[in-house]
Design a protein around this motif. Structure first.
Motif, mmCIF file in Angstrom:
data_model
loop_
_atom_site.group_PDB
_atom_site.id
_atom_site.type_symbol
_atom_site.label_atom_id
_atom_site.label_comp_id
_atom_site.label_asym_id
_atom_site.label_seq_id
_atom_site.Cartn_x
_atom_site.Cartn_y
_atom_site.Cartn_z
ATOM 1 N N ALA A 89 0.830 -1.202 0.000
ATOM 2 C CA ALA A 89 0.000 0.000 0.000
ATOM 3 C C ALA A 89 0.868 1.258 0.000
ATOM 4 O O ALA A 89 0.571 2.230 -0.706
ATOM 5 C CB ALA A 89 -0.927 -0.011 1.214
ATOM 6 N N HIS A 92 2.146 2.184 -3.385
ATOM 7 C CA HIS A 92 1.109 2.387 -4.392
ATOM 8 C C HIS A 92 1.473 3.444 -5.433
ATOM 9 O O HIS A 92 1.338 3.219 -6.633
ATOM 10 C CB HIS A 92 -0.215 2.766 -3.717
ATOM 11 C CG HIS A 92 -1.288 3.185 -4.669
ATOM 12 N ND1 HIS A 92 -1.963 2.294 -5.479
ATOM 13 C CD2 HIS A 92 -1.791 4.418 -4.974
ATOM 14 C CE1 HIS A 92 -2.833 2.945 -6.234
ATOM 15 N NE2 HIS A 92 -2.750 4.230 -5.943
ATOM 16 N N LEU A 95 3.995 2.182 -7.897
ATOM 17 C CA LEU A 95 3.513 1.106 -8.763
ATOM 18 C C LEU A 95 2.992 1.670 -10.078
ATOM 19 O O LEU A 95 3.196 1.101 -11.144
ATOM 20 C CB LEU A 95 2.410 0.311 -8.064
ATOM 21 C CG LEU A 95 2.787 -0.482 -6.819
ATOM 22 C CD1 LEU A 95 1.551 -1.164 -6.242
ATOM 23 C CD2 LEU A 95 3.871 -1.506 -7.108
ATOM 24 N N ASP A 126 -4.325 -6.962 -0.103
ATOM 25 C CA ASP A 126 -3.217 -6.096 -0.514
ATOM 26 C C ASP A 126 -3.059 -6.053 -2.022
ATOM 27 O O ASP A 126 -3.005 -4.976 -2.630
ATOM 28 C CB ASP A 126 -1.915 -6.489 0.181
ATOM 29 C CG ASP A 126 -1.602 -7.984 0.125
ATOM 30 O OD1 ASP A 126 -2.357 -8.753 -0.501
ATOM 31 O OD2 ASP A 126 -0.580 -8.391 0.717
ATOM 32 N N THR A 127 -3.040 -7.229 -2.669
ATOM 33 C CA THR A 127 -2.879 -7.230 -4.127
ATOM 34 C C THR A 127 -4.183 -6.888 -4.844
ATOM 35 O O THR A 127 -4.158 -6.307 -5.933
ATOM 36 C CB THR A 127 -2.339 -8.585 -4.609
ATOM 37 O OG1 THR A 127 -3.083 -9.656 -4.004
ATOM 38 C CG2 THR A 127 -0.872 -8.732 -4.254
ATOM 39 N N GLU A 130 -4.541 -3.396 -5.665
ATOM 40 C CA GLU A 130 -3.700 -2.935 -6.777
ATOM 41 C C GLU A 130 -4.059 -3.616 -8.093
ATOM 42 O O GLU A 130 -3.302 -3.545 -9.059
ATOM 43 C CB GLU A 130 -2.225 -3.204 -6.455
ATOM 44 C CG GLU A 130 -1.719 -2.560 -5.182
ATOM 45 C CD GLU A 130 -1.764 -1.039 -5.230
ATOM 46 O OE1 GLU A 130 -1.906 -0.470 -6.339
ATOM 47 O OE2 GLU A 130 -1.646 -0.410 -4.159
ATOM 48 N N SER A 133 -3.819 -1.355 -11.188
ATOM 49 C CA SER A 133 -2.679 -0.435 -11.221
ATOM 50 C C SER A 133 -1.769 -0.666 -12.403
ATOM 51 O O SER A 133 -0.706 -0.054 -12.504
ATOM 52 C CB SER A 133 -1.875 -0.549 -9.912
ATOM 53 O OG SER A 133 -1.341 -1.844 -9.769
ATOM 54 N N TRP A 135 -0.457 -3.730 -13.347
ATOM 55 C CA TRP A 135 0.473 -4.837 -13.138
ATOM 56 C C TRP A 135 -0.197 -6.161 -13.486
ATOM 57 O O TRP A 135 -1.362 -6.369 -13.162
ATOM 58 C CB TRP A 135 0.929 -4.889 -11.681
ATOM 59 C CG TRP A 135 1.933 -3.840 -11.303
ATOM 60 C CD1 TRP A 135 1.763 -2.491 -11.340
ATOM 61 C CD2 TRP A 135 3.262 -4.069 -10.821
ATOM 62 N NE1 TRP A 135 2.902 -1.852 -10.913
ATOM 63 C CE2 TRP A 135 3.841 -2.804 -10.585
ATOM 64 C CE3 TRP A 135 4.006 -5.228 -10.553
ATOM 65 C CZ2 TRP A 135 5.144 -2.666 -10.104
ATOM 66 C CZ3 TRP A 135 5.309 -5.083 -10.077
ATOM 67 C CH2 TRP A 135 5.866 -3.817 -9.858
ATOM 68 N N GLN A 137 -0.788 -10.029 -12.605
ATOM 69 C CA GLN A 137 -0.836 -10.693 -11.305
ATOM 70 C C GLN A 137 -0.959 -12.203 -11.480
ATOM 71 O O GLN A 137 -1.879 -12.690 -12.142
ATOM 72 C CB GLN A 137 -2.019 -10.190 -10.467
ATOM 73 C CG GLN A 137 -1.848 -8.785 -9.922
ATOM 74 C CD GLN A 137 -2.887 -8.431 -8.869
ATOM 75 O OE1 GLN A 137 -3.706 -9.260 -8.475
ATOM 76 N NE2 GLN A 137 -2.867 -7.189 -8.402
#
Length: 322
Positions: A89, A92, A95, A126-127, A130, A133, A135, A137
């Motif tokens: 976080a 963030h 990221l 947590d993931t 995001e 964002s 990314w 995963q």
């Protein structure tokens, strides 16, 4: 097990560390946080002992760690960090810099609940926070998958058609601290699969300077976001190709989703991470009781494998999503 791999007893954190070493990472900027701290500690020991010829940068926070990763990779060096929970976080803001600048960093994230209340235990908040964002995963069920999916993630992220950063997610304690037998390939074998990294899109070069992450107009901003979207549209095929090549070279097969006993199933349990092993156990017990049950494991959550999931779940009477 082939002659150019060895069996080692590793927990999830250890598997992530070995994968970073096999990727020949040249810069490490890691900040410890439970239950990820072992990754930072073991990497520092590898560097101190000369086992990993890399520069270890001591940073003051996860925000700084990702900033260092981006700077190093823009110079053409594969760099590594790892984090968990509130550390992710705190990271963030940066990221978005990594994904927007198309820096293909690969980061193990040891899943842990976000506050409040405080918890050291696993969930995927947590993931999930995001997930949009920019990314990729990937979620791991066991320590072998931590090693393998991380190596695959480097191959995918650094594909010149993508240049997207990737998180390789492993459940805190249930996987990060659970020791299991892991087949570890030789360095030569990984080198054949994963070519050396070089910065291609944006780069830092004193002899060829450019502005990076500068202020843009709304039109330019939208254009760069559109390019990101186009890369994500290509990602499913690139991921499948990389996984197919990995299977050919290492004899271990993966897919964005993995189905177990789903062909004739009336009931399918859907999950990801370490809970999938329990789900398979339950499905097998249900089969013994005459109930046709299967399990669908989500390996790649970003990009979300909508078409694969729709195909496998089509016509099923009951779907339980964990």
């Amino acid at each position: 097990m082939s002659i150019d791999e060895q069996k080692m007893m590793l927990d999830g954190n250890g598997a992530a560390t070995v994968a970073i070493k096999l990727a020949k990472v040249g810069v490490i900027c890691a900040y410890p946080i439970t239950p990820q701290s072992q990754i930072s500690e073991r990497l520092s020991e590898m560097v101190a002992d000369g086992e990993l010829p890399a520069k270890y940068i001591r940073v003051e926070s996860e925000h700084s760690a990702m900033s260092c990763v981006i700077g190093a990779m823009l110079t053409g060096v594969r760099a590594a960090t790892a984090t968990s929970s509130v550390g992710l976080a705190l990271m963030h803001e940066i990221l978005g810099v990594a994904s927007g600048c198309r820096v293909p960093a690969v980061m193990p994230v040891v899943n842990r609940a976000l506050v409040s209340p405080w918890s050291l235990w696993c969930d995927h908040q947590d993931t999930m926070a995001e997930r949009d964002s920019g990314w990729l995963q990937f979620y791991c069920e066991n320590a072998q998958e931590v090693l393998d999916l991380q190596i695959i993630a480097y191959k995918v992220a650094e594909n010149p058609e993508l240049l997207l950063p990737a998180m390789v997610c492993l459940d805190g304690f249930f996987l990060s601290h659970a020791t299991q037998p892991v087949l570890v390939p030789s360095q030569q074998r990984v080198d054949r699969f994963l070519p050396p990294y070089r910065a291609t899109n944006l780069y830092l070069d004193p002899d060829d300077p450019m502005f990076i992450n500068n202020l843009t107009s709304p039109a330019e901003f939208m254009e760069m976001r559109f390019q990101q979207k186009e890369a994500f549209a290509l990602a499913p095929d690139v991921i499948k190709e990389a996984m197919a090549e990995f299977k050919e070279q290492f004899n271990r097969g993966y897919g964005p989703v993995m189905a177990y006993d789903c062909d004739d199933a009336d009931i399918v349990l859907v999950g990801m991470g370490s809970a999938v092993g329990t789900a398979r156990y339950v499905a097998k017990k249900m089969r013994l009781e005459g109930i046709k049950a299967g399990v669908l494991k989500i390996v790649c959550f970003r990009p979300f494998p909508t078409d694969d999931i729709r195909r496998i779940l089509s016509g099923k009477q009951t779907v339980g999503v964990l």
